[in-house]
Structure formats: C-alpha cells, structure tokens
Design a protein around this motif. Structure first.
Motif, PDB file in Angstrom:
ATOM      1  N   VAL A 173     -17.454  20.922   3.377  1.00 53.57           N
ATOM      2  CA  VAL A 173     -18.234  21.643   2.377  1.00 53.57           C
ATOM      3  C   VAL A 173     -17.795  21.320   0.959  1.00 53.57           C
ATOM      4  CG1 VAL A 173     -18.808  23.513   3.954  1.00 53.57           C
ATOM      5  CG2 VAL A 173     -16.720  23.660   2.594  1.00 53.57           C
ATOM      6  N   ASP A 174     -16.494  20.961   0.718  1.00 52.11           N
ATOM      7  CA  ASP A 174     -16.039  20.740  -0.651  1.00 52.11           C
ATOM      8  C   ASP A 174     -14.771  19.904  -0.617  1.00 52.11           C
ATOM      9  OD1 ASP A 174     -16.001  20.818  -3.344  1.00 52.11           O
ATOM     10  OD2 ASP A 174     -15.779  22.999  -3.548  1.00 52.11           O
ATOM     11  N   CYS A 175     -14.293  19.509  -1.797  1.00 52.20           N
ATOM     12  CA  CYS A 175     -13.051  18.730  -1.925  1.00 52.20           C
ATOM     13  C   CYS A 175     -12.381  19.122  -3.232  1.00 52.20           C
ATOM     14  CB  CYS A 175     -13.330  17.225  -1.868  1.00 52.20           C
ATOM     15  SG  CYS A 175     -14.386  16.637  -3.214  1.00 52.20           S
ATOM     16  N   ASP A 176     -11.104  18.682  -3.424  1.00 53.79           N
ATOM     17  CA  ASP A 176     -10.411  19.023  -4.653  1.00 53.79           C
ATOM     18  C   ASP A 176     -10.764  18.034  -5.762  1.00 53.79           C
ATOM     19  OD1 ASP A 176      -9.204  16.806  -3.736  1.00 53.79           O
ATOM     20  OD2 ASP A 176      -7.164  17.585  -3.725  1.00 53.79           O
ATOM     21  N   ARG A 177     -10.221  18.256  -6.944  1.00 50.67           N
ATOM     22  CA  ARG A 177     -10.591  17.457  -8.119  1.00 50.67           C
ATOM     23  C   ARG A 177     -10.120  16.018  -8.006  1.00 50.67           C
ATOM     24  NH1 ARG A 177     -11.244  19.406 -14.001  1.00 50.67           N
ATOM     25  NH2 ARG A 177     -11.767  17.439 -15.031  1.00 50.67           N
ATOM     26  N   PHE A 178      -8.894  15.794  -7.495  1.00 53.58           N
ATOM     27  CA  PHE A 178      -8.389  14.432  -7.364  1.00 53.58           C
ATOM     28  C   PHE A 178      -9.255  13.626  -6.400  1.00 53.58           C
ATOM     29  CE2 PHE A 178      -5.814  11.497  -4.799  1.00 53.58           C
ATOM     30  CZ  PHE A 178      -5.443  10.583  -5.780  1.00 53.58           C
ATOM     31  N   THR A 179      -9.669  14.270  -5.312  1.00 52.70           N
ATOM     32  CA  THR A 179     -10.520  13.574  -4.343  1.00 52.70           C
ATOM     33  C   THR A 179     -11.863  13.203  -4.965  1.00 52.70           C
ATOM     34  OG1 THR A 179      -9.457  14.829  -2.584  1.00 52.70           O
ATOM     35  CG2 THR A 179     -11.538  13.729  -2.047  1.00 52.70           C
ATOM     36  N   GLN A 180     -12.427  14.120  -5.742  1.00 50.94           N
ATOM     37  CA  GLN A 180     -13.721  13.850  -6.371  1.00 50.94           C
ATOM     38  C   GLN A 180     -13.614  12.693  -7.363  1.00 50.94           C
ATOM     39  OE1 GLN A 180     -15.400  17.259  -8.275  1.00 50.94           O
ATOM     40  NE2 GLN A 180     -17.138  16.145  -9.144  1.00 50.94           N
ATOM     41  N   GLU A 181     -12.568  12.698  -8.198  1.00 50.30           N
ATOM     42  CA  GLU A 181     -12.415  11.624  -9.180  1.00 50.30           C
ATOM     43  C   GLU A 181     -12.133  10.295  -8.503  1.00 50.30           C
ATOM     44  OE1 GLU A 181      -9.352  12.890 -11.758  1.00 50.30           O
ATOM     45  OE2 GLU A 181     -10.565  14.434 -12.770  1.00 50.30           O
ATOM     46  N   ALA A 239       0.828  -1.210   0.000  1.00 52.16           N
ATOM     47  CA  ALA A 239       0.000   0.000   0.000  1.00 52.16           C
ATOM     48  C   ALA A 239       0.855   1.250   0.000  1.00 52.16           C
ATOM     49  CB  ALA A 239      -0.930  -0.005   1.208  1.00 52.16           C
ATOM     50  N   HIS A 240       2.020   1.229   0.703  1.00 56.09           N
ATOM     51  CA  HIS A 240       2.811   2.453   0.762  1.00 56.09           C
ATOM     52  C   HIS A 240       3.463   2.746  -0.578  1.00 56.09           C
ATOM     53  CE1 HIS A 240       5.808  -0.772   1.494  1.00 56.09           C
ATOM     54  NE2 HIS A 240       6.673   0.073   0.922  1.00 56.09           N
ATOM     55  N   VAL A 241       3.457   1.727  -1.485  1.00 59.21           N
ATOM     56  CA  VAL A 241       3.978   1.965  -2.832  1.00 59.21           C
ATOM     57  C   VAL A 241       2.835   2.362  -3.780  1.00 59.21           C
ATOM     58  CG1 VAL A 241       5.177   0.919  -4.798  1.00 59.21           C
ATOM     59  CG2 VAL A 241       5.909   0.402  -2.459  1.00 59.21           C
ATOM     60  N   ALA A 242       1.673   1.627  -3.661  1.00 55.84           N
ATOM     61  CA  ALA A 242       0.557   1.902  -4.575  1.00 55.84           C
ATOM     62  C   ALA A 242      -0.049   3.283  -4.316  1.00 55.84           C
ATOM     63  CB  ALA A 242      -0.513   0.815  -4.428  1.00 55.84           C
ATOM     64  N   PHE A 243      -0.227   3.670  -3.046  1.00 57.75           N
ATOM     65  CA  PHE A 243      -0.861   4.940  -2.706  1.00 57.75           C
ATOM     66  C   PHE A 243       0.146   5.965  -2.201  1.00 57.75           C
ATOM     67  CE2 PHE A 243      -4.192   1.730  -2.018  1.00 57.75           C
ATOM     68  CZ  PHE A 243      -5.140   2.190  -2.927  1.00 57.75           C
ATOM     69  N   ASP A 244       1.402   5.810  -2.603  1.00 57.04           N
ATOM     70  CA  ASP A 244       2.407   6.760  -2.153  1.00 57.04           C
ATOM     71  C   ASP A 244       2.115   8.143  -2.741  1.00 57.04           C
ATOM     72  OD1 ASP A 244       4.640   7.804  -0.969  1.00 57.04           O
ATOM     73  OD2 ASP A 244       5.955   7.267  -2.652  1.00 57.04           O
ATOM     74  N   LYS A 245       2.102   9.165  -1.870  1.00 60.55           N
ATOM     75  CA  LYS A 245       1.873  10.562  -2.233  1.00 60.55           C
ATOM     76  C   LYS A 245       0.472  10.815  -2.824  1.00 60.55           C
ATOM     77  CE  LYS A 245       6.774  11.491  -3.088  1.00 60.55           C
ATOM     78  NZ  LYS A 245       7.787  11.970  -4.069  1.00 60.55           N
ATOM     79  N   LYS A 246      -0.464   9.928  -2.484  1.00 63.16           N
ATOM     80  CA  LYS A 246      -1.851  10.130  -2.897  1.00 63.16           C
ATOM     81  C   LYS A 246      -2.663  10.499  -1.661  1.00 63.16           C
ATOM     82  CE  LYS A 246      -1.757   7.134  -6.932  1.00 63.16           C
ATOM     83  NZ  LYS A 246      -2.383   5.984  -7.633  1.00 63.16           N
ATOM     84  N   VAL A 247      -3.143  11.760  -1.624  1.00 64.65           N
ATOM     85  CA  VAL A 247      -3.795  12.310  -0.441  1.00 64.65           C
ATOM     86  C   VAL A 247      -5.144  12.913  -0.872  1.00 64.65           C
ATOM     87  CG1 VAL A 247      -3.603  13.886   1.522  1.00 64.65           C
ATOM     88  CG2 VAL A 247      -1.533  12.823   0.536  1.00 64.65           C
ATOM     89  N   LEU A 248      -6.169  12.642  -0.084  1.00 67.77           N
ATOM     90  CA  LEU A 248      -7.484  13.251  -0.307  1.00 67.77           C
ATOM     91  C   LEU A 248      -7.576  14.533   0.525  1.00 67.77           C
ATOM     92  CD1 LEU A 248      -9.790  10.101  -0.070  1.00 67.77           C
ATOM     93  CD2 LEU A 248      -8.578  11.004  -2.065  1.00 67.77           C
ATOM     94  N   LYS A 249      -8.050  15.616  -0.111  1.00 66.66           N
ATOM     95  CA  LYS A 249      -8.138  16.906   0.558  1.00 66.66           C
ATOM     96  C   LYS A 249      -9.591  17.377   0.599  1.00 66.66           C
ATOM     97  CE  LYS A 249      -6.739  21.757   0.239  1.00 66.66           C
ATOM     98  NZ  LYS A 249      -6.098  22.784  -0.593  1.00 66.66           N
ATOM     99  N   PHE A 250     -10.044  17.756   1.807  1.00 67.31           N
ATOM    100  CA  PHE A 250     -11.414  18.262   2.009  1.00 67.31           C
ATOM    101  C   PHE A 250     -11.338  19.641   2.652  1.00 67.31           C
ATOM    102  CE2 PHE A 250     -11.707  13.670   2.079  1.00 67.31           C
ATOM    103  CZ  PHE A 250     -12.789  13.406   1.260  1.00 67.31           C
ATOM    104  N   ASP A 251     -12.246  20.557   2.211  1.00 65.25           N
ATOM    105  CA  ASP A 251     -12.384  21.886   2.825  1.00 65.25           C
ATOM    106  C   ASP A 251     -13.505  21.811   3.851  1.00 65.25           C
ATOM    107  OD1 ASP A 251     -10.456  22.770   1.081  1.00 65.25           O
ATOM    108  OD2 ASP A 251     -11.918  23.437  -0.422  1.00 65.25           O
TER     109      ASP A 251
END
Length: 636
Positions: A184-192, A88-100
């Motif tokens: 209230v919202d999230c960024d584009r990567f999180t939405q996709e 998992a630390h290789v597959a999801f490395d530097k992949k972060v979900l951001k929420f406002d």
C-alpha cells in the motif's frame, strides 16, 4: 596602391578610392622556427599591418584536411585508466527499501471473526537483492509475531526467477510462499530511489484495518440493572382492560388492492396486540376471525436479527430493542405492524378516557374515511380545427355516432325567407380594395351571413360570391365559447370583422329600417341614432332633388304612366345595387355613359319613348343622371 571601397557601397568600379596617406606596405612573415624546424604559419595581419577579414578555407586546404589521419602523425592515443571497482556490498551497504503491506488470513473456527487482517513490513536489501517480511508486534494479540520470512532471495515464479526491486511498486499484489501481500505504501528513501531509477510509482493506498482489532477498541459493554417492574401488579391493575382502535389498510396502489377495515385490540394486562378483520356480507373473502393473533409486536429489531428465522423461532428480548406500547397507538397517525401500514381513524370511549388520564391527550379526532365519489370530470373539448361550425364539430366528442345539433325550429318557421341586407366597403391598405363594395345578407332564420360583390367591368376584380352562408364569430370571443354576429351588430358605421377582413357598413335597405323600428329595444342607442341620421340625410337629398329638378309634375306623371305599363319590375333591387356600387359618394347621380352601360346590362328598353323621356327628365346639366328618380318608375 590598394584601394578601399566607400563604407556602405558595393565593391564595384567607381565605388573605391586610394588612401593617399598610407606609408606602410610591408607583408607579414609566413615562416617561423619551432625547436629548430621551419614551420609555416598563417599571417595575423595583412599588407601594411591592416586587419584581415575572416575568410573560408580554400578547396585545397579542405582536401588536405580530409585526407590527413591524426593517428599516422601522432600515433595511437592512450586509453584513460579504468574507474575504481566498488563492489555491491560496499555501494549499497545499509541501503534498504521498506514497503508497508498487509495480507488477509481466514479464521474458520471463530464466532467473532471470519477473517483477519495482518499488517507487515517488507524489506528489500539492495546489497544482495534479498528480502524479508516482518510483522510488527501488537500487544495482547495472541499471535506469534515478528519476522515472518527471514532474509533471503525470494523466488518469483516456477522458472527460478527472483524478485527484484524493479518488480515492487505501490498498489500491487505479490505472492510469497502462497501468501498474497498487498503493498500500500513505502518510505521516503524508497520513493526517491525508485523515482531516480525511472520507475513511476502508483498513488499510495490506505492500510486495511482488522475488524476484530477495531471491535476491541470500542468501549466495554454496559450492563443495565433489571427494572423492578412488577408484572403481578400490572395483571391486577389492568385485568380485562382493552384498548380498541379502528383502522384501515389502504392497498389500492398495488394490483387488485383495496381498502379494508380492521379492529386493533391492545391488552393492557400484558401489552399484547391482536388485529381482527371486519367482514361484510358478500365480500368474497373467507371469514377468518383474526389477521394477527394475540402477541407482543416488535417495533425495532437488532441489526443482527434481520436474518433471524422469525417464521420458525419465537422472537425474544435479545432480538428486539423496543416493543410496541400503548403510547404508539395514536388516532390520526399511520402505524406499521409486521410490514403492513395501518391508519387509525377512531377509537372507543374507554380508549379516549384512558389516553386522557394516562398521557394527557384529550379530544382525540374522529377521521372520516368513508369513500367519497370523485368529482365529475369536466369534459374538455379538443381544440377547434377550423372545419365547419364549432357546435357541429363538438358532436363528435359527445357520442360515438355524432348527431346533428338541435335547431330552433320555431325561429326558423317565423323568420323563413327573411333577410337583412347591407352595403359595406372593405377597409384595406391596398389602394385597389378601397373602391370595392359588398352586399351583406343576414338570414334571420339561421343567423348566417353571406357576402356578395357586384361585378364591375374593367375593374380587374372578379365579382360574385365572396362568402357563402356561414356563421361569423366575433373577434373578441374564444373558440370554446364562440359568440356570433347578430342583427343588432349591423348598423351604419359599424365595423364587422369577417375572418380577418374588416368591413364598414355604409347603407341598409328598407326592410332593415322596418325591422329596426319593430325591434328597437334590441338595438343600442348608437345603432338607432345612425339609422335616424341616415334617413334624415336621405329625405333631405330627395327633397333637394325634387325642388331643384325642373318639371317635377311632368316627372311624377311620367313615372305613374310607366308604372302602369311596366309589368315586370323585379330588376329594381339589382339596378339599385349596381348604381350604388358606382356611386361611391352616395350622391344619387352617375355618369351618363355608366348609366347606359348598366341599363344595357339589365336589358332595359332604352328605345322606348317613355324611357327616353324619363331619362331626359332625370338628366342633370353636368352630364349626370339622377338614378333615384329613374328607379322610382320601376317600383310599385
């Protein structure tokens, strides 16, 4: 030899033929060798190299295929090699979900704000399912900002469950360490990413704003230099000068309200106002001298001063934006003072002079506010229901106990037993109604009309009373103001509309002629002309009958003899009506058979020798009898 069916015909006897040009009849090989072993094979062509038609497998082939197990023949199949393991630390490395998100924080010890809105960013790290909450730094906020919650796995409940990316969405609340965050919202990567995993995202919301931060964005307060108005100069100039206005307070819209009169005094020396109530004798009110004591009256208050305890503390300049001044008191305009609306209708001469010199307003009006009696209500009668006369039904609206309408007693006494009679026919599209005759009787004492239809034997119509005594309204009059038919409306040729039935006057009796002669001024020229023409025709007909009739002198002598012997001659009018009903052309003659039937119905002694002689002299050569000469013997 092999036979082939003709193209397009079924394969039946007689539908095939033998190909005589065919020379090759060899069969294809069905055995072959593969790696030294004999192997059976399916032929690709038929006899002589002809093309084989595609056919289905036989039942034996199907049974063989069903019982054949490939594993016994070829052995166990080999499993494919497993896929490469990616941690998992290789597959999801530097992949972060951001929420406002934001959360609300109470501010108990502050006079400028009661709560505070703090905007944050929530980060979800997919490689180890950890989360962190970071608040962006705001310049000069005075709050320790930055990372509020360091990166870690956050517990969701008391059972030890942790937040997962499946629990996060837009438009929801999450609780972290006793603080409720609103996403209230999230960024584009999180939405996709969430949509690719099958999560339906809620619509985004607007970020809540901090009221204190928005207040600080407003422009700085502008300070106004105090005016140089000299109160001492105002005191020396306007001392003992008072503006007097006369006003009313109309409270008639409320329950038990009334219109009351007041006097408003405006003191120019210090811009104060007092309101005095004008008392009247026996008005039932306590004689309080003042409604509002002398004071400055606020016109526009500050918005924050709506909850100010005005009944306890005095209103100062900090709670008022504008005070009432002299220019606000204008004659003819309403004025709201302390929640009560006054209407200024007049002022004294000094006030008029002051407004003319100070503001240039001259000719202030004087408005009349005296109570005026309302105009009388016009009494409207309800719609006529069709029962009885309109005047009689209207008495129910004039008094609780209705009284009979007044009658013209003098007219009733002068015209008692006076009646005008007319002969009329019914104008109708029905063929059976064309031969019907009616007798109109107009009673001069009551202006009522009755209609009688003489009975005719074997006509199929029951005669007798057609309409009882009643007043008949003209068709062109209204129900509220009815106009009834009068004696001047009846003349020969006139059309009378009786409740939707139209009648035409054909003849009148002798009394009608005398009445029209004595009241000729009341009748129209058309009515008088119709009567004169009728009289001329009648005289001409009688003269013609007298000249043509044989034995005129004998007839006159016989008529005189019968008149002397006949005592009861009351049936003359009824006889005349009966003869005229059957004489549709008004020729003066009736058939002999009908003549005898009518005489028999009135019990005339036809066996008498004088009556027989009279009938003989009145008879015509065509078998008809002149009933005019016959009726002369029954009149005086």
């Amino acid at each position: 030899m092999e036979s082939h069916p003709v193209h397009g015909l079924p394969f039946l006897p007689g539908s095939s033929f033998t190909d005589s040009t065919r020379t090759a009849f060899h069969r294809s090989q069905t055995l072959g060798y593969n790696n030294g072993y004999a192997v059976a094979r399916r032929p690709a062509v038929g006899v002589g190299g002809t093309q084989l038609e595609t056919g289905q497998l036989s039942q034996a082939d199907l049974d063989e295929l069903a019982s054949k197990i490939p594993v016994l023949t070829y052995g166990e199949p080999k499993q494919p090699p497993p896929a490469d393991f990616i941690p998992a630390h290789v597959a999801f490395d530097k992949k972060v979900l951001k929420f406002d998100a934001y959360f609300q924080e109470d501010v108990p010890l502050s006079t400028e704000e009661h709560y505070r809105i703090r905007q944050v960013n929530i980060y979800y790290y997919l490689e180890d399912d950890s989360m962190s909450v970071v608040e962006p730094v705001v310049e000069n906020s005075g709050i320790l900002q930055g990372k509020l919650i360091k990166r870690q796995r956050l517990s969701k409940n008391d059972r030890g469950d942790h937040y997962h990316w499946k629990d996060l969405n837009r438009g929801i609340n999450i609780t972290i360490f006793a603080k409720t965050f609103r996403i209230v919202d999230c960024d584009r990567f999180t939405q996709e990413f969430l949509e690719s995993q099958g999560i339906e995202l809620n619509p985004p919301e607007k970020m809540a704003l901090d009221p204190y931060t928005e207040l600080r964005k407003q422009p700085f307060r502008k300070y106004v230099t105090p005016s140089d108005f000299d109160q001492l100069k105002q005191f020396l100039t306007f001392d003992k000068q008072v503006l007097r206005f006369y006003a009313i307070w109309d409270d008639t819209d409320s329950m038990f309200g009334e219109c009351r009169t007041y006097i408003i005094h405006y003191y120019l020396v210090d811009d104060t106002v007092e309101i005095r109530e004008v008392h009247e004798r026996n008005n039932g009110r306590d004689p309080f001298p003042l409604l509002v004591s002398r004071q400055r009256l606020p016109k526009i208050l500050v918005e924050n001063a709506k909850n100010f305890p005005q009944c306890v503390l005095e209103i100062s300049d900090q709670e008022v934006l504008e005070w009432y001044t002299a220019k606000d008191f204008i004659v003819g305009e309403p004025l709201t003072i302390l929640g009560r609306t006054f209407f200024i209708y007049d002022c004294d001469p000094f006030t008029r002079q002051f407004y003319s010199e100070k503001f240039g307003i001259s000719n202030l009006p004087r408005i009349d506010v005296s109570k005026k009696e309302p105009p009388p209500i016009k009494q409207e009668l309800p719609p006529y229901n069709g029962f009885g006369l309109v005047e009689d039904s209207a008495q129910n609206c004039f008094a609780l106990i209705p009284k009979a309408p007044k009658k013209d007693v003098i007219k009733m006494l002068m015209n008692d037993n006076k009646m005008l009679r007319y002969l009329a026919k019914l104008e109708s599209p029905i063929p059976e109604d064309k031969d019907r005759r009616f007798i109109f009787s107009y009673f001069l004492a009551t202006d009522m009309i009755s209609i009688f239809e003489p009975p005719v034997r074997n006509s199929g119509i029951i005669g007798g009373k057609y309409l009882g005594r009643t007043k008949v309204i003209k068709p062109d009059s209204s129900v509220e103001n009815p106009v009834y038919y009068g004696p001047t409306d009846f003349f020969i040729g006139a059309e009378i509309d009786v409740f939707g039935h139209r009648f035409i006057i054909l003849d009148v009796d002798e009394y009608v002629l005398k009445y029209m002669e004595s009241n000729a001024t009341q009748y129209s020229a058309e009515a008088l002309a119709s009567i004169q023409n009728h009289v001329r025709k009648q005289e001409a007909l009688e003269n013609k009958q007298t000249e043509e009739a044989p034995g005129t002198k004998e007839l006159e002598t016989l008529i005189d003899t019968i008149q002397k012997q006949l005592k009861d001659n009351s049936c003359k009018d009824n006889l005349c009506e009966a003869f005229q009903a059957h004489d549709k052309g008004a020729s003066g003659y009736v058939d002999r058979e009908m003549f005898y039937k009518i005489c028999a119905s009135f019990n005339i002694p036809l066996e008498d020798s004088l009556i027989k002689e009279l009938i003989k002299l009145c008879s015509h050569e065509e078998g008809r009898i002149n009933y005019y000469n016959f009726l002369r013997a029954f009149s005086n």
